[in-house]
Write a protein that holds these residues in place. Structure first.
Motif, short mmCIF file in Angstrom:
data_model
loop_
_atom_site.label_atom_id
_atom_site.label_comp_id
_atom_site.label_asym_id
_atom_site.label_seq_id
_atom_site.Cartn_x
_atom_site.Cartn_y
_atom_site.Cartn_z
N GLU A 25 0.83 -1.21 0.00
CA GLU A 25 0.00 0.00 0.00
C GLU A 25 0.86 1.26 0.00
O GLU A 25 1.83 1.36 0.75
N THR A 26 0.48 2.17 -0.85
CA THR A 26 1.15 3.46 -0.93
C THR A 26 0.34 4.46 -0.13
O THR A 26 -0.88 4.53 -0.28
N VAL A 27 0.99 5.23 0.69
CA VAL A 27 0.31 6.28 1.45
C VAL A 27 0.37 7.55 0.62
O VAL A 27 1.44 7.97 0.18
N SER A 28 -0.79 8.13 0.41
CA SER A 28 -0.91 9.36 -0.37
C SER A 28 -1.73 10.36 0.42
O SER A 28 -2.30 10.03 1.46
N GLU A 44 -3.43 0.75 -3.14
CA GLU A 44 -2.44 0.05 -3.95
C GLU A 44 -2.29 0.67 -5.33
O GLU A 44 -1.29 0.48 -5.99
N ASP A 45 -3.30 1.43 -5.76
CA ASP A 45 -3.24 2.04 -7.09
C ASP A 45 -3.03 3.55 -7.07
O ASP A 45 -2.93 4.17 -8.11
N GLY A 46 -2.98 4.15 -5.88
CA GLY A 46 -2.74 5.58 -5.77
C GLY A 46 -3.96 6.45 -6.02
O GLY A 46 -3.89 7.66 -5.92
#
Length: 144
Positions: A25-28, A44-46
Motif C-alpha cells: 500500500e502506498t500512502v498518499s 495500492e493504485d494511488g
C-alpha cells in the motif's frame, strides 16, 4: 487532518497508527483547501478514495448540517460538515446496512448533531427498505 498539523514526511507514520498498512500500500494525501484539511489515505493504485469525492461534494448538501455518506464495498464513507467547517471525514468497516447506520448515528452523537432536524444525503444506491430506515430518524433523505 487539519492542514496546519500535516507534515508530508510523517504521513505513513500517522496513518499506520490508525490503520494496519501492508508493504504494497502506498500512502498518499490530498489537500482539501476549502476546509483547510488534508486527507491521508492508503491504496495500492494511488487513486483517491470515495471519501475524497464525498468531502468535495459536501457543498451539494442543502442545509447547515451537511451529512453525506456512501455505503458499499464493505465500508461506510462518511463526511460531515457544519457550515464551512469540516467536522468528520472517515471510513468505517460495514458489511451490512445496520452496521453502517450504527457508525452513522455514533458519529452524529459524538458531534452532538440531531438527526431529527437534519437531512442526510446518500451517494450510493439504497434499497427502499434501507431508505425507509433512514427516514425513521432523519428529517429528510436525499440522493446525490
Amino acid at each position: 487532518m487539519p492542514a496546519r498539523f500535516f507534515e508530508e514526511e510523517e504521513a505513513r507514520c500517522i496513518l499506520s497508527d490508525l490503520y494496519p498498512l501492508t508493504d504494497s500500500e502506498t500512502v498518499s494525501f490530498r489537500e482539501i483547501a476549502r476546509y483547510e484539511a488534508v486527507l491521508v489515505y492508503a491504496s495500492e493504485d494511488g487513486e483517491p478514495p470515495v471519501l475524497y469525492t464525498l468531502v468535495q461534494d459536501l457543498d451539494r448538501c442543502p442545509e447547515y448540517n451537511k451529512i453525506l455518506f456512501h455505503f458499499g464495498d464493505g465500508c461506510l464513507d462518511l463526511a460531515i460538515a457544519q457550515g464551512s467547517r469540516l467536522l468528520l471525514a472517515n471510513c468505517y468497516p460495514a458489511t451490512d446496512f445496520t452496521t453502517a447506520q450504527y457508525y452513522l448515528f455514533l458519529a452524529l452523537k459524538s458531534l452532538q448533531l440531531n438527526p431529527e432536524v437534519s437531512t442526510v444525503v446518500v451517494s450510493s444506491p439504497l434499497s427502499s427498505e434501507e431508505e425507509m430506515s433512514l427516514y425513521r430518524y432523519f428529517k429528510s433523505v436525499e440522493r446525490l
